[in-house]
Design a protein around this motif. Sequence first.
Motif, mmCIF file in Angstrom:
data_model
loop_
_atom_site.group_PDB
_atom_site.id
_atom_site.type_symbol
_atom_site.label_atom_id
_atom_site.label_comp_id
_atom_site.label_asym_id
_atom_site.label_seq_id
_atom_site.Cartn_x
_atom_site.Cartn_y
_atom_site.Cartn_z
ATOM 1 N N TRP A 14 0.855 -1.186 0.000
ATOM 2 C CA TRP A 14 0.000 0.000 0.000
ATOM 3 C C TRP A 14 0.889 1.233 0.000
ATOM 4 O O TRP A 14 2.019 1.187 0.466
ATOM 5 C CB TRP A 14 -0.879 0.014 1.256
ATOM 6 C CG TRP A 14 -1.609 -1.265 1.510
ATOM 7 C CD1 TRP A 14 -1.078 -2.440 1.987
ATOM 8 C CD2 TRP A 14 -2.993 -1.514 1.306
ATOM 9 N NE1 TRP A 14 -2.056 -3.399 2.086
ATOM 10 C CE2 TRP A 14 -3.241 -2.856 1.680
ATOM 11 C CE3 TRP A 14 -4.058 -0.727 0.855
ATOM 12 C CZ2 TRP A 14 -4.502 -3.427 1.609
ATOM 13 C CZ3 TRP A 14 -5.328 -1.292 0.784
ATOM 14 C CH2 TRP A 14 -5.542 -2.622 1.161
ATOM 15 N N VAL A 55 3.913 0.817 2.413
ATOM 16 C CA VAL A 55 3.657 -0.086 3.537
ATOM 17 C C VAL A 55 3.467 -1.500 3.018
ATOM 18 O O VAL A 55 2.623 -1.740 2.151
ATOM 19 C CB VAL A 55 2.407 0.357 4.333
ATOM 20 C CG1 VAL A 55 2.184 -0.572 5.531
ATOM 21 C CG2 VAL A 55 2.541 1.800 4.796
ATOM 22 N N ALA A 108 1.959 -4.791 4.036
ATOM 23 C CA ALA A 108 1.025 -5.300 5.046
ATOM 24 C C ALA A 108 -0.184 -5.924 4.365
ATOM 25 O O ALA A 108 -0.578 -5.499 3.268
ATOM 26 C CB ALA A 108 0.554 -4.165 5.969
ATOM 27 N N ARG A 140 -4.305 -6.365 4.508
ATOM 28 C CA ARG A 140 -5.302 -5.356 4.890
ATOM 29 C C ARG A 140 -5.539 -5.370 6.401
ATOM 30 O O ARG A 140 -5.641 -4.321 7.032
ATOM 31 C CB ARG A 140 -6.615 -5.603 4.138
ATOM 32 C CG ARG A 140 -7.685 -4.554 4.457
ATOM 33 C CD ARG A 140 -8.996 -4.838 3.734
ATOM 34 N NE ARG A 140 -10.001 -3.856 4.108
ATOM 35 C CZ ARG A 140 -10.556 -2.981 3.277
ATOM 36 N NH1 ARG A 140 -10.179 -2.955 2.008
ATOM 37 N NH2 ARG A 140 -11.469 -2.131 3.698
ATOM 38 N N LEU A 155 -2.641 -3.779 8.182
ATOM 39 C CA LEU A 155 -2.659 -2.336 7.957
ATOM 40 C C LEU A 155 -3.698 -1.659 8.839
ATOM 41 O O LEU A 155 -3.423 -0.619 9.459
ATOM 42 C CB LEU A 155 -2.938 -2.038 6.480
ATOM 43 C CG LEU A 155 -2.981 -0.558 6.098
ATOM 44 C CD1 LEU A 155 -1.649 0.123 6.381
ATOM 45 C CD2 LEU A 155 -3.355 -0.392 4.626
ATOM 46 N N ILE A 178 1.919 4.899 11.514
ATOM 47 C CA ILE A 178 1.847 5.360 10.124
ATOM 48 C C ILE A 178 2.008 6.879 10.057
ATOM 49 O O ILE A 178 2.670 7.405 9.157
ATOM 50 C CB ILE A 178 0.525 4.911 9.463
ATOM 51 C CG1 ILE A 178 0.380 3.383 9.541
ATOM 52 C CG2 ILE A 178 0.485 5.370 8.014
ATOM 53 C CD1 ILE A 178 1.488 2.603 8.855
#
Length: 483
Positions: free
Chosen positions: A15, A31, A33, A35, A38, A47
Amino acid sequence: MIQLQSFTRISDYEWEIPRTFRQDMRVPVRVFASRRLLENALGDKSIEQAVNAATLPGLVGRVVVMPDVHQGYGFPIGGVAATRYPEGVISPGGIGYDINCGVRLLATTLEVGEAEPYFKDLIRALDEYCPSGVGAEGGMRLSEAELDQACREGARWAQKRGMASEQDLRRTEEGGCLDGADPTKVSKRAKERGRSQLGTLGAGNHFLEVGIVEQVFDAHAAGAMGLLEGCLTLSIHCGSRGFGHQICTDYVQELQGAVNRYGIRLPDRELVCAPLDSPEGQAYLAAMRAAANYAFLNRQLLAHQARLAFEAVLAGKVANWHLHQVYDIAHNIGKIETHEIDGQRVKVCVHRKGATRAFGPGAPGLPEEYARVGQPVLVPGSMGTASWVLVGTEESMMRSFGSSCHGAGRVLSRNAAKRSVRGEQLQRELEADGILLRAGSMAGLAEEAPSAYKDVDEVVETVCGAGIARKVARLRPLLVVKG
């Protein structure tokens, strides 16, 4: 406020927050990850910290965030950022307080069934030979001159004294020694804290862990590392102790003035930094390297002491108890490296904080035996859960500055963990699962409960799904010594 809608989805495991998200960002934030991971990361400020880090002068490429990310000091833990060398900046918060906290993995060809009758004696011996706990002191107290020499030589200091083999050094990141360390840039207070702590484990999330190679996923890579299903391993997780912590503390304070002198504007004062080519930046880099070498030496001494414990308990009773080194890697460090960025080879200072180097096959600096398979990547789980051995990939070199995750990553603070878990009950549960445990305190044990961490298997699935690492073997814990 950063929300899921703030990201552009690249893939199931990748992402991005674009550079246009905030006016002061110099590079995007990428990122790695799932979902679910995240969404979990959005529960703290990690973040937001990555976005703040994306404002630092001299950044190239992107700020990279790993799936084990959680909130840290200034930078998120699980963050990677590269600044152009030498005109970019270096930031102590992007490296961390426990400089060169890292992991060393050793392995045997001893099958678990042969060793199991001696497990209680072995865990007692490991606890005795490898001092642990807050402020713990080791068996040696160095003079200041001896400490200075150790900080220049790193793990080579141990080799000269018969406590390290050539293979140990070859299978340690940078051969166990960063060039350019300068103990004259280290404060008296840091040296006083460091003189008596070599060969000690410390506390917090640091540990010694005897495990079993539960499953091999890549037979070729596992063969190169000497990892055999059903055989014992030993993991050592620790860093530079009070020495590195004091160095970071000193320079976080020192560089507050440098920010003003060089006209650097920061969204968060915890991102304090200095240009790499400034006197202040050069001083921190030299001191940080001294702490990194101290940590490489510390893990080498612990490995030597653990070998003595194995010998004391197992010699003459079983064959194949000898511990050979698989690899030793740092996950809180700043390194001068060359990476390809936008089609050009660029010399940079890579800040890895809670992230490990993950160089792919053919990368410079790897020992000959790993040149074709890639660098071993060691990913310890939380206490009582699996750990992983991975290897770096060509994709990691292109997309994450040759970096991957470093562990499971916290989801509960230490205080929150202590409120939700009782150490005595956790010990009973772990022992019911067949894990013998030695811990310095029940409160400290509760802080490191598996429920305080993310699912390490999901973290590993993410970096492998994204292509920046590849599975080699899964390790299951049997004996755990905690500070």
